[in-house]
Design a protein around this motif. Structure first.
Motif, PDB file in Angstrom:
ATOM      1  N   VAL A  14      -1.446  21.156  -7.328  1.00  0.00           N
ATOM      2  CA  VAL A  14      -0.639  20.928  -6.125  1.00  0.00           C
ATOM      3  C   VAL A  14       0.772  20.557  -6.571  1.00  0.00           C
ATOM      4  CG1 VAL A  14      -0.323  19.529  -4.047  1.00  0.00           C
ATOM      5  CG2 VAL A  14      -2.613  20.224  -4.744  1.00  0.00           C
ATOM      6  N   LYS A  15       1.757  21.328  -6.084  1.00  0.00           N
ATOM      7  CA  LYS A  15       3.139  21.111  -6.538  1.00  0.00           C
ATOM      8  C   LYS A  15       3.875  20.084  -5.695  1.00  0.00           C
ATOM      9  CE  LYS A  15       4.577  25.417  -6.374  1.00  0.00           C
ATOM     10  NZ  LYS A  15       5.514  26.540  -6.539  1.00  0.00           N
ATOM     11  N   ALA A  16       3.543  20.076  -4.407  1.00  0.00           N
ATOM     12  CA  ALA A  16       4.260  19.164  -3.510  1.00  0.00           C
ATOM     13  C   ALA A  16       3.376  18.743  -2.348  1.00  0.00           C
ATOM     14  CB  ALA A  16       5.527  19.832  -2.982  1.00  0.00           C
ATOM     15  N   THR A  17       3.512  17.487  -1.936  1.00  0.00           N
ATOM     16  CA  THR A  17       2.809  16.973  -0.762  1.00  0.00           C
ATOM     17  C   THR A  17       3.849  16.322   0.138  1.00  0.00           C
ATOM     18  OG1 THR A  17       0.904  16.540  -2.155  1.00  0.00           O
ATOM     19  CG2 THR A  17       0.911  15.500  -0.002  1.00  0.00           C
ATOM     20  N   LEU A  18       3.859  16.739   1.396  1.00  0.00           N
ATOM     21  CA  LEU A  18       4.899  16.228   2.298  1.00  0.00           C
ATOM     22  C   LEU A  18       4.311  15.719   3.606  1.00  0.00           C
ATOM     23  CD1 LEU A  18       5.834  19.428   1.336  1.00  0.00           C
ATOM     24  CD2 LEU A  18       8.010  18.421   1.974  1.00  0.00           C
TER      25      LEU A  18
END
Ligand SMILES: Nc1nc2c(ncn2[C@@H]2O[C@H](COP(=O)(O)OP(=O)(O)O)[C@@H](O)[C@H]2O)c(=O)[nH]1
Ligand SMILES: [Mg+2]
Lengths: 295, 128
Positions: free
Chosen positions: B19-23
């Motif tokens: 997972v590269k990004a969590t927003l």
């Protein structure tokens, strides 16, 4: 209250009606007895009595209206012109007022403003203030007083009025501790609470020390000027966000009577998060206000 | 209220295994908190994700009647994206292409479930 020419109308115009100090010179002198009312902090009414002009008129008026004027007084603010040539007479009127207060509203808080301090040489100010304070304390017994040196030309006027407003909020401790909680959860450097019509600082909570001790009065002043500019464009000021390299400042309506300012230096905290926190806190402070603000 | 650091901690735990990004975005698509290698990328993801979501939601309203949009899985050339709601906010995970859609969905669901209750409580305070 205070003698004619002591500066009451000027003060009122600056604090409550968005005048700048320069404009007060255009105000007409008050002749006879002038009474004006301003509403702030929701339900609090500031009643301004100008006791000027002809003394006989004054005395008759006061004799007849005394009980009416001095009933239900929450706070008495008495303005002394530091340059007055008739100190003895000023004191006489002041003591008359105190007697009436003692008889009709004995729990009223009493503030004395030694005003027009800018006319006194800077190095003499403290000495003169201390001397007057001492005299006033003696003359006020058994009542306790709080005194400030003020001038419309610097931040001292805002400082004095902030303290007055602060003292009028019952349970201000509770408000302060809630503000502290709010600052901690938000991870803010500093949070300030302003009265909505005057922009006077009611309370603040600082988690990081700031070196400028006059910042509150300055901000009050800037925000008022800004609000004034907004109204020139028929726009109502509601909120603003200022973001710079090393801090962000949020200014927003909090409750019916207050604005809040939140200072954040942690740039990893998103604007939307802080705004959301202000939104969430609104209801809580609204509740606090309903139970604690003066009626 | 929202503790910015605490939220970031939770999001960080999900930003692993491809997972590269969590927003976390508010209802207008502005990030409330995010974890990403690049600030710039994160803001672009936020804008695109909220845009896709609101477009689908708007257009689907008439078709689906009372049934609200619950989850979006988007398969892209350079990665996969999962979007779902947490109370009235959006949660968005951006993963590398080798992360299977199933595991991405499971992860997103688990995170959303974890955040749902506290955020639900907060939204009740925001309504005026
Ligand atoms: N130098 C100086 N002049 C002041 C100050 N405050 C008021 N004045 C001036 O004093 C005069 C009388 O003020 P005013 O507000 O009308 O007094 P009032 O009769 O008590 O309402 C005006 O010309 C003001 O500009 C002050 O702090 N410093
Ligand atoms: Mg006057």
């Amino acid at each position: 209250m205070g003698k004619s020419g002591s500066g009451k109308t000027s003060m009122r115009s600056i604090i409550f009606h968005n005048y700048v100090a320069r404009d007060t010179r255009r105000l007409g002198a008050t002749i006879d007895v002038e009474n004006s009312r301003v509403r702030f902090l929701g339900n609090l009414v500031l009643n301004l009595w100008d006791c000027g002009g002809q003394e006989t008129f004054m005395e008759n008026y006061f004799a007849a209206q005394r009980d009416h004027i001095f009933r239900n007084v929450e706070v008495l603010i008495y303005v002394f012109d530091v340059e007055s040539r008739e100190i003895e007479k000023d004191m006489h009127y002041y003591q008359d007022c105190l007697e009436a207060i003692l008889a009709n509203s004995k729990d009223a808080k009493i503030f004395c403003l030694i005003h027009k301090m800018d006319l006194v040489q800077e190095e003499l100010r403290t000495a003169i203030f201390d001397e007057r304070l001492h005299e006033l304390e003696k003359r006020s017994e058994p009542l306790k007083i709080t005194a400030f040196a003020t001038s419309i030309w610097d931040e001292t006027l805002y400082k004095a009025w902030s303290s007055i407003v602060h003292s009028l909020i019952p349970n201000v401790r509770e408000l302060e501790s809630q503000l502290q909680n709010f600052a901690t959860i938000c991870e803010a450097d500093e949070v300030m609470l302003f009265e909505r019509t005057t922009f006077l600082v009611i309370s603040h909570s600082s988690r990081i020390e700031c070196s400028d001790i006059h910042r509150f009065e300055k901000i009050s002043n800037y925000m008022k000027q800004f609000k004034l500019s907004c109204s020139k464009f028929q726009a109502q000021f509601k909120s603003m966000e200022i973001r710079q390299a090393n801090f962000a400042a949020f200014f927003d309506v909090l409750t019916a009577n207050t604005y809040v300012m939140v200072i954040m230096s942690d740039s990893s905290v998103e604007s939307a998060a802080t705004q959301m926190n202000i939104n969430v806190a609104r209801k809580h402070f609204e509740k606090l206000e309903v139970t604690h603000m003066p009626r | 209220m929202l503790k910015p650091k605490a939220i970031s901690q939770v999001l960080k735990q999900a930003t692993t295994g491809g997972v590269k990004a969590t927003l976390l975005l508010n209802s207008e698509g502005s990030p409330l908190a995010f974890i990403s290698d690049s600030d710039r990328d994160a803001r672009v993801y936020a804008a695109i994700a909220s845009n896709i979501w609101s477009t689908f939601e708007k257009n689907g309203k008439n078709l689906m009647r009372d049934d609200n949009l619950k989850f979006l899985l988007v398969e892209c050339e350079k990665g996969n994206v999962a979007i779902t709601t947490v109370s009235n906010m959006l949660l968005c995970l951006v993963a590398k292409p080798e992360v299977e859609l199933g595991i991405l969905k499971a992860k997103t669901d688990a995170l959303a479930r974890h955040l749902e209750e506290p955020f639900q409580r907060m939204t009740t305070y925001t309504q005026t």
